[in-house]
Write a protein that holds these residues in place. Structure first.
Motif, mmCIF file in Angstrom:
data_model
loop_
_atom_site.group_PDB
_atom_site.id
_atom_site.type_symbol
_atom_site.label_atom_id
_atom_site.label_comp_id
_atom_site.label_asym_id
_atom_site.label_seq_id
_atom_site.Cartn_x
_atom_site.Cartn_y
_atom_site.Cartn_z
ATOM 1 N N LEU A 4 13.421 -2.148 14.019
ATOM 2 C CA LEU A 4 12.098 -3.317 14.317
ATOM 3 C C LEU A 4 10.763 -2.693 14.678
ATOM 4 C CD1 LEU A 4 12.311 -6.210 13.858
ATOM 5 C CD2 LEU A 4 12.979 -7.175 15.612
ATOM 6 N N PRO A 5 10.557 -1.390 15.980
ATOM 7 C CA PRO A 5 9.711 -1.577 15.903
ATOM 8 C C PRO A 5 7.801 -1.242 15.233
ATOM 9 C CG PRO A 5 11.497 -0.390 17.782
ATOM 10 C CD PRO A 5 11.878 -1.010 16.520
ATOM 11 N N GLU A 6 9.121 -0.373 14.229
ATOM 12 C CA GLU A 6 8.001 0.186 13.465
ATOM 13 C C GLU A 6 7.355 -0.917 12.517
ATOM 14 O OE1 GLU A 6 9.404 3.832 9.590
ATOM 15 O OE2 GLU A 6 10.740 2.798 10.706
ATOM 16 N N ILE A 7 8.670 -2.186 11.978
ATOM 17 C CA ILE A 7 8.079 -3.694 11.364
ATOM 18 C C ILE A 7 6.843 -4.016 12.154
ATOM 19 C CG2 ILE A 7 8.954 -5.110 10.960
ATOM 20 C CD1 ILE A 7 11.622 -3.922 9.952
ATOM 21 N N LEU A 8 7.277 -4.106 12.877
ATOM 22 C CA LEU A 8 6.478 -4.934 14.041
ATOM 23 C C LEU A 8 4.608 -4.267 14.059
ATOM 24 C CD1 LEU A 8 8.319 -6.232 16.608
ATOM 25 C CD2 LEU A 8 7.719 -7.574 14.903
ATOM 26 N N ARG A 9 4.888 -2.933 13.986
ATOM 27 C CA ARG A 9 3.350 -2.401 14.052
ATOM 28 C C ARG A 9 2.606 -2.759 12.540
ATOM 29 N NH1 ARG A 9 5.954 1.974 15.944
ATOM 30 N NH2 ARG A 9 6.348 3.127 13.943
ATOM 31 N N MET A 10 3.742 -2.648 11.180
ATOM 32 C CA MET A 10 3.583 -2.975 10.579
ATOM 33 C C MET A 10 2.560 -4.205 10.160
ATOM 34 S SD MET A 10 6.472 -1.644 8.108
ATOM 35 C CE MET A 10 7.021 -3.047 7.434
ATOM 36 N N VAL A 11 3.320 -5.385 10.813
ATOM 37 C CA VAL A 11 2.701 -7.096 10.118
ATOM 38 C C VAL A 11 1.230 -6.518 10.757
ATOM 39 C CG1 VAL A 11 3.480 -9.002 10.675
ATOM 40 C CG2 VAL A 11 5.265 -7.650 10.250
ATOM 41 N N ARG A 12 1.145 -6.131 11.058
ATOM 42 C CA ARG A 12 -0.686 -6.406 11.494
ATOM 43 C C ARG A 12 -1.301 -5.630 10.619
ATOM 44 N NH1 ARG A 12 -1.452 -5.988 17.578
ATOM 45 N NH2 ARG A 12 -0.306 -7.383 18.326
ATOM 46 N N GLY A 13 -2.008 -7.136 9.875
ATOM 47 C CA GLY A 13 -3.492 -6.315 9.131
ATOM 48 C C GLY A 13 -3.159 -6.560 8.367
ATOM 49 N N GLY A 14 -4.080 -6.617 6.974
ATOM 50 C CA GLY A 14 -4.014 -7.842 5.710
ATOM 51 C C GLY A 14 -2.872 -7.616 4.740
ATOM 52 N N ASP A 15 -2.927 -8.027 3.402
ATOM 53 C CA ASP A 15 -1.721 -7.975 3.033
ATOM 54 C C ASP A 15 -1.887 -5.559 2.400
ATOM 55 O OD1 ASP A 15 -0.416 -10.181 2.681
ATOM 56 O OD2 ASP A 15 -1.511 -10.720 0.289
ATOM 57 N N ASP A 16 -2.970 -5.782 2.407
ATOM 58 C CA ASP A 16 -3.400 -4.343 1.539
ATOM 59 C C ASP A 16 -2.443 -3.144 2.449
ATOM 60 O OD1 ASP A 16 -3.546 -2.669 -0.534
ATOM 61 O OD2 ASP A 16 -5.479 -2.030 0.770
ATOM 62 N N SER A 17 -3.683 -3.722 3.890
ATOM 63 C CA SER A 17 -2.572 -2.174 5.183
ATOM 64 C C SER A 17 -1.379 -2.548 5.356
ATOM 65 C CB SER A 17 -3.498 -3.047 6.113
ATOM 66 O OG SER A 17 -3.148 -3.692 7.106
ATOM 67 N N LEU A 41 1.134 -3.360 2.959
ATOM 68 C CA LEU A 41 2.128 -2.402 1.372
ATOM 69 C C LEU A 41 1.578 -1.515 1.581
ATOM 70 C CD1 LEU A 41 0.501 -4.967 -0.686
ATOM 71 C CD2 LEU A 41 2.915 -4.616 -0.435
ATOM 72 N N ARG A 42 0.075 -0.817 2.407
ATOM 73 C CA ARG A 42 0.442 0.720 2.599
ATOM 74 C C ARG A 42 1.320 1.054 3.462
ATOM 75 N NH1 ARG A 42 -5.543 1.888 4.537
ATOM 76 N NH2 ARG A 42 -5.498 -0.342 3.904
ATOM 77 N N ALA A 43 1.820 0.332 4.707
ATOM 78 C CA ALA A 43 2.547 0.897 5.775
ATOM 79 C C ALA A 43 4.180 0.419 5.169
ATOM 80 C CB ALA A 43 2.545 0.107 6.823
ATOM 81 N N VAL A 44 3.999 -0.470 4.194
ATOM 82 C CA VAL A 44 5.483 -0.708 4.022
ATOM 83 C C VAL A 44 5.588 0.896 2.701
ATOM 84 C CG1 VAL A 44 7.386 -1.310 2.215
ATOM 85 C CG2 VAL A 44 5.856 -3.032 3.991
ATOM 86 N N ALA A 45 4.824 1.015 2.187
ATOM 87 C CA ALA A 45 5.131 2.375 1.219
ATOM 88 C C ALA A 45 5.420 4.240 2.028
ATOM 89 C CB ALA A 45 4.053 2.022 0.301
#
Lengths: 292, 292
Positions: free
Chosen positions: B103-116, B118-122
């Motif tokens: 979850l900590p990793e996921i919550l950091r990811m959710v910041r930003g638009g779709d492109d940021s 997706l880059r985080a998920v990758a």
């Protein structure tokens, strides 16, 4: 009353009036200052009743007639105000003879966004010896001050959302598109095109109802001065309706460019925002320029 | 079939699938290449029936489970595709234990638009040794070629509108907001936020019906590659539905970033555009960067 205002007492002021509450506020302020307002209703303004002010209604096809009308009354100064939701479609109308004479000039003008259109229109007046004055030189105390105006101030997450929205609003303003953006701390939600702020806020409300905006995703509206804009016209503005629409869209508050935007009926706006638990804040130029 | 493809025969490919037609096209292409597609349906993809492909459906609360699922099947390569209209709201769900760990990793990811996002998920996949491949490395002949694909090509005014739309689309793309813009030769009409291209086109249709767009104001849609985007995912795309929606909105045609956008079922798209008298054109990077 300043000396400049005193000198204006008894002088006629042309109010080129679109829709919304602003033109009537301007007419009232001009009259209170001892000036003689004369309303030239155009676009959305044609549907309004302008009593008790002297007025004329000009459809787009008679645009060119504005100059003889002003000349006949000895009007040398005008103020542009109010909304124009439908732009003229000169290619599919029968213009009056005066309008026809001006048509090449008019058609060159219609190119570009609202701001370039307004600058072009102002140029047409100025070339004919008519001065174009700013709304806030007639209607005092309408410019947004810096800082929070409401009981509630933005918290840390709201600040992030405001910075994100202000930055995006500045960018689309530079493209001479809209002035308004809705954002959350995480992302930009909606950008204003020609549909206007109200339609954009309705869209945000619909996105929220459809679950496309998180329940714990605080959103704000920012309306920004366009970087290249002439301060005399079309400053971003909010009024009581904006507070109601923003509240219906579930927004936490509204940010505006301090000193370069208008709050119409500010007392009522703040009261309405306080009742809804929302913030209204004027932000400085430097805060807007920063990327979030 | 290239050598790289041949080596992939019999190899498993994870398809992290949102909504729309794209994930199924990718699965078909992978199978036709001799690969073994395994669909992990997320977001809008959960509502689809994935027969005849092996598949698992993962609600956001079980996101973290994707890694054991892939590991159990020996899947070392995934492709992201399809639409995600509702972003996860991790603050108001009960996550599975694996998801909770991340979850900590996921919550950091959710910041930003779709492109940021997706880059985080990758990045999350790559850190776990799973390669992320581009849609067009699986689905061939889907990249938009340069030039006009339809019988009708843009005329001079359409070109102006395309330049204006492409420039604005590049700018909002840089802000990681939308990818799509509608413009006329004179001005930008609509900017895509989180509502998506379909909702934006419906808005344009409504503005036209309300007389807010001139009868002689030709409008076009442009979908642009975001300048900072990773070419492996979320390339702008159009399909048959886009042609229908653009036609209903009264648009004259569609422009796309050549080589950096997708046309799904290109044959059918061109056929549909030809029937509607619309153009579809791929434009070069330099043409997009120019201000109109």
């Amino acid at each position: 009353m300043s000396r400049a205002d005193t000198e204006r007492t008894g002088e006629a002021l042309g109010i080129i009036a679109g829709g919304g509450v602003l033109p009537r506020l301007v007419a009232e302020a001009a009259r209170a200052d001892g000036q003689l307002p004369f309303v030239v209703a155009i676009a959305d303004g044609i549907r309004s009743d302008w009593t008790p002010y002297e007025s004329v209604k000009l459809p787009w096809s008679r645009t060119g007639d504005v100059f003889p009308i002003l000349a006949r009354r000895g009007i040398r100064r005008v103020v542009f105000c109010g909304t124009i939701s439908v732009r003229p479609d000169y290619r599919s109308m029968i213009p009056s003879p005066r309008t026809l004479m001006m048509l090449p000039e008019i058609l060159r003008m219609v190119r570009g966004g609202d701001d370039s259109l307004l600058r072009a229109v102002a140029g047409v007046f100025e070339r004919r010896g008519i001065g174009v004055v700013a709304v806030h030189s007639v209607l005092h105390d309408v410019l947004t001050p810096a800082g929070s105006l409401t009981r509630r101030a933005p918290d840390k997450r709201d600040d992030l959302a405001l910075r994100r929205a202000a930055h995006a609003a500045g960018e689309i303003g530079r493209l001479d598109v809209g002035q308004a953006v809705v954002a959350s701390p995480d992302r930009v939600i909606a950008l204003e095109g020609i549909e206007g702020t109200q339609a954009m806020l309705e869209r945000v409300g619909a996105l929220r109802a459809a679950g496309r905006i998180g329940r714990s995703e605080p959103c704000v509206l920012f309306k920004a001065f366009k970087p290249q804009q002439d301060e005399r016209f079309d400053l971003p503005s909010i009024g009581r309706e904006t507070i109601r629409q923003a509240n219906a869209a579930g927004l936490r508050g509204i940010g505006l460019s301090a000193g370069r935007s208008l709050i119409l009926e500010a007392g009522a706006v703040v009261e309405e925002a306080d009742a809804a638990g929302m913030f209204v804040i004027g932000t400085s130029k430097t805060a807007e320029a920063e990327a979030p």
